[in-house]
Design a protein around this motif. Structure first.
Motif, PDB file in Angstrom:
ATOM      1  N   ALA A  58       0.879  -1.174   0.000  1.00  0.00           N
ATOM      2  CA  ALA A  58       0.000   0.000   0.000  1.00  0.00           C
ATOM      3  C   ALA A  58       0.910   1.214   0.000  1.00  0.00           C
ATOM      4  N   THR A  59       0.902   1.968  -1.105  1.00  0.00           N
ATOM      5  CA  THR A  59       1.863   3.060  -1.240  1.00  0.00           C
ATOM      6  C   THR A  59       1.513   4.272  -0.397  1.00  0.00           C
ATOM      7  N   LYS A  60       0.218   4.507  -0.178  1.00  0.00           N
ATOM      8  CA  LYS A  60      -0.186   5.644   0.662  1.00  0.00           C
ATOM      9  C   LYS A  60      -1.213   5.145   1.656  1.00  0.00           C
ATOM     10  N   GLY A  61      -1.000   5.421   2.900  1.00  0.00           N
ATOM     11  CA  GLY A  61      -1.945   4.968   3.918  1.00  0.00           C
ATOM     12  C   GLY A  61      -1.822   3.475   4.154  1.00  0.00           C
ATOM     13  N   THR A  62      -2.953   2.853   4.460  1.00  0.00           N
ATOM     14  CA  THR A  62      -2.956   1.426   4.752  1.00  0.00           C
ATOM     15  C   THR A  62      -3.740   0.678   3.681  1.00  0.00           C
ATOM     16  N   MET A  63      -3.512  -0.620   3.629  1.00  0.00           N
ATOM     17  CA  MET A  63      -4.238  -1.451   2.682  1.00  0.00           C
ATOM     18  C   MET A  63      -5.737  -1.448   3.008  1.00  0.00           C
ATOM     19  N   GLN A  64      -6.053  -1.432   4.308  1.00  0.00           N
ATOM     20  CA  GLN A  64      -7.462  -1.409   4.714  1.00  0.00           C
ATOM     21  C   GLN A  64      -8.150  -0.141   4.197  1.00  0.00           C
ATOM     22  N   GLY A  65      -7.456   0.976   4.284  1.00  0.00           N
ATOM     23  CA  GLY A  65      -8.023   2.228   3.773  1.00  0.00           C
ATOM     24  C   GLY A  65      -8.247   2.185   2.271  1.00  0.00           C
ATOM     25  N   LEU A  66      -7.301   1.575   1.537  1.00  0.00           N
ATOM     26  CA  LEU A  66      -7.466   1.459   0.093  1.00  0.00           C
ATOM     27  C   LEU A  66      -8.618   0.526  -0.258  1.00  0.00           C
ATOM     28  N   ILE A  67      -8.773  -0.548   0.501  1.00  0.00           N
ATOM     29  CA  ILE A  67      -9.875  -1.485   0.246  1.00  0.00           C
ATOM     30  C   ILE A  67     -11.208  -0.805   0.503  1.00  0.00           C
ATOM     31  N   GLU A  68     -11.295  -0.027   1.587  1.00  0.00           N
ATOM     32  CA  GLU A  68     -12.538   0.692   1.877  1.00  0.00           C
ATOM     33  C   GLU A  68     -12.861   1.687   0.767  1.00  0.00           C
ATOM     34  N   ARG A  69     -11.839   2.354   0.281  1.00  0.00           N
ATOM     35  CA  ARG A  69     -12.056   3.310  -0.810  1.00  0.00           C
ATOM     36  C   ARG A  69     -12.514   2.591  -2.073  1.00  0.00           C
ATOM     37  N   TYR A  70     -11.935   1.426  -2.337  1.00  0.00           N
ATOM     38  CA  TYR A  70     -12.338   0.637  -3.494  1.00  0.00           C
ATOM     39  C   TYR A  70     -13.783   0.170  -3.349  1.00  0.00           C
ATOM     40  N   MET A  71     -14.143  -0.282  -2.156  1.00  0.00           N
ATOM     41  CA  MET A  71     -15.511  -0.749  -1.925  1.00  0.00           C
ATOM     42  C   MET A  71     -16.510   0.392  -2.097  1.00  0.00           C
ATOM     43  N   GLU A  72     -16.162   1.601  -1.662  1.00  0.00           N
ATOM     44  CA  GLU A  72     -17.053   2.753  -1.836  1.00  0.00           C
ATOM     45  C   GLU A  72     -17.237   3.087  -3.313  1.00  0.00           C
ATOM     46  N   SER A  73     -16.148   2.978  -4.089  1.00  0.00           N
ATOM     47  CA  SER A  73     -16.267   3.318  -5.509  1.00  0.00           C
ATOM     48  C   SER A  73     -16.996   2.239  -6.298  1.00  0.00           C
ATOM     49  N   ASN A  74     -17.000   1.014  -5.805  1.00  0.00           N
ATOM     50  CA  ASN A  74     -17.688  -0.096  -6.483  1.00  0.00           C
ATOM     51  C   ASN A  74     -18.906  -0.568  -5.692  1.00  0.00           C
ATOM     52  N   ARG A  75     -19.543   0.321  -4.986  1.00  0.00           N
ATOM     53  CA  ARG A  75     -20.688  -0.064  -4.155  1.00  0.00           C
ATOM     54  C   ARG A  75     -21.782  -0.681  -5.020  1.00  0.00           C
ATOM     55  N   GLY A  76     -22.234  -1.826  -4.612  1.00  0.00           N
ATOM     56  CA  GLY A  76     -23.296  -2.519  -5.328  1.00  0.00           C
ATOM     57  C   GLY A  76     -22.783  -3.431  -6.430  1.00  0.00           C
ATOM     58  N   ALA A  77     -21.513  -3.309  -6.798  1.00  0.00           N
ATOM     59  CA  ALA A  77     -20.983  -4.161  -7.862  1.00  0.00           C
ATOM     60  C   ALA A  77     -20.718  -5.573  -7.364  1.00  0.00           C
ATOM     61  N   GLN A  78     -20.402  -5.693  -6.073  1.00  0.00           N
ATOM     62  CA  GLN A  78     -20.120  -7.006  -5.507  1.00  0.00           C
ATOM     63  C   GLN A  78     -21.138  -7.307  -4.420  1.00  0.00           C
ATOM     64  N   PRO A  79     -21.669  -8.530  -4.403  1.00  0.00           N
ATOM     65  CA  PRO A  79     -22.627  -8.873  -3.354  1.00  0.00           C
ATOM     66  C   PRO A  79     -21.937  -9.010  -2.002  1.00  0.00           C
ATOM     67  N   GLU A  80     -22.686  -8.699  -0.959  1.00  0.00           N
ATOM     68  CA  GLU A  80     -22.160  -8.834   0.399  1.00  0.00           C
ATOM     69  C   GLU A  80     -21.987 -10.315   0.738  1.00  0.00           C
ATOM     70  N   PRO A  81     -20.911 -10.688   1.439  1.00  0.00           N
ATOM     71  CA  PRO A  81     -20.733 -12.096   1.798  1.00  0.00           C
ATOM     72  C   PRO A  81     -21.789 -12.537   2.807  1.00  0.00           C
ATOM     73  N   ASP A  82     -22.159 -13.791   2.720  1.00  0.00           N
ATOM     74  CA  ASP A  82     -23.163 -14.349   3.617  1.00  0.00           C
ATOM     75  C   ASP A  82     -22.575 -14.472   5.018  1.00  0.00           C
ATOM     76  N   ILE A  83     -23.222 -13.890   5.999  1.00  0.00           N
ATOM     77  CA  ILE A  83     -22.712 -13.873   7.368  1.00  0.00           C
ATOM     78  C   ILE A  83     -22.672 -15.273   7.963  1.00  0.00           C
ATOM     79  N   GLU A  84     -23.591 -16.134   7.560  1.00  0.00           N
ATOM     80  CA  GLU A  84     -23.645 -17.473   8.137  1.00  0.00           C
ATOM     81  C   GLU A  84     -22.471 -18.333   7.715  1.00  0.00           C
ATOM     82  N   THR A  85     -21.888 -18.079   6.544  1.00  0.00           N
ATOM     83  CA  THR A  85     -20.777 -18.904   6.067  1.00  0.00           C
ATOM     84  C   THR A  85     -19.431 -18.434   6.597  1.00  0.00           C
TER      85      THR A  85
END
Length: 199
Positions: A58-85
């Motif tokens: 992760a070149t700037k900040g943390t990997m977690q921050g980059l993943i959160e930013r990616y998830m915000e930009s792709n909101r709705g593109a990927q289904p949420e994982p099933d909590i039971e599994t």
């Protein structure tokens, strides 16, 4: 002389494959860092080896921050994982890690002569893969240390060249170009102003 074109196919020799992986991984990480610096880009990079080892950058900040930013930009593109599994995945991962630890402990006993003839062929294959990874990491660390030492020696060489040029300029300023070299066995200390050659 130009290099031949590299065929893009799986390398069959496992040692050559691991060495190529280590070299190319280091090159990819270096290029990502350079791209980040040159273009002020935020880069996140995941690499999973054939043995399942994770390498990340992760070149700037943390990997977690980059993943959160990616998830915000792709909101709705990927289904949420099933909590039971999720708990099942965690239990399965714990089980696999325990098996891996047991194999490694068994391998250590085997290497130090405490468990001769007790490992199966599959366990020996796993141990061999881990040893290849460790050797690659050791070689990579060794190369980094040698590179740092070379850089320090180059810096020292530059300082000595600058000191030599400074002293030659001083000699020319004072008109002392025609002097005989020191033929005595006495060593005279060289005194230079500290502020000129500080690192």
């Amino acid at each position: 002389m130009a290099r031949g074109k590299v065929q893009l196919k799986r390398i069959e020799n496992p040692v050559h494959r691991q060495v190529t992986f280590c070299k190319r991984r280091a090159g990819l990480l270096k290029k990502a860092k350079e791209l980040s610096v040159l273009c002020d880009a935020e880069i996140g990079l995941f690499i999973f080896s054939a043995h399942g080892k994770l390498y990340e950058l992760a070149t700037k900040g943390t990997m977690q921050g980059l993943i959160e930013r990616y998830m915000e930009s792709n909101r709705g593109a990927q289904p949420e994982p099933d909590i039971e599994t999720q708990p099942l995945d965690a239990k399965e991962e714990i089980k696999q890690l325990k098996q891996e630890v047991e194999i490694l402990q068994k391998g250590l006993r085997y290497m130090f002569g405490g468990g001769v003839g007790t490992m199966t062929l599959d366990e020996l294959d796993v141990l061999e893969k881990h040893l290849e990874i460790w050797i690659c990491n050791i070689r990579s660390t060794k190369m980094n240390i040698m590179y740092e030492e070379i850089q320090l020696l180059r810096n020292k060489e530059g300082i000595l060249k600058a000191a030599n040029n400074y002293l030659q300029d001083k000699i020319e300023e004072n008109g002392m170009t025609d002097f005989a070299p020191n033929t005595t066995n006495f060593a005279y200390p060289l005194t230079i102003q500290n502020e000129i050659f500080q690192l």
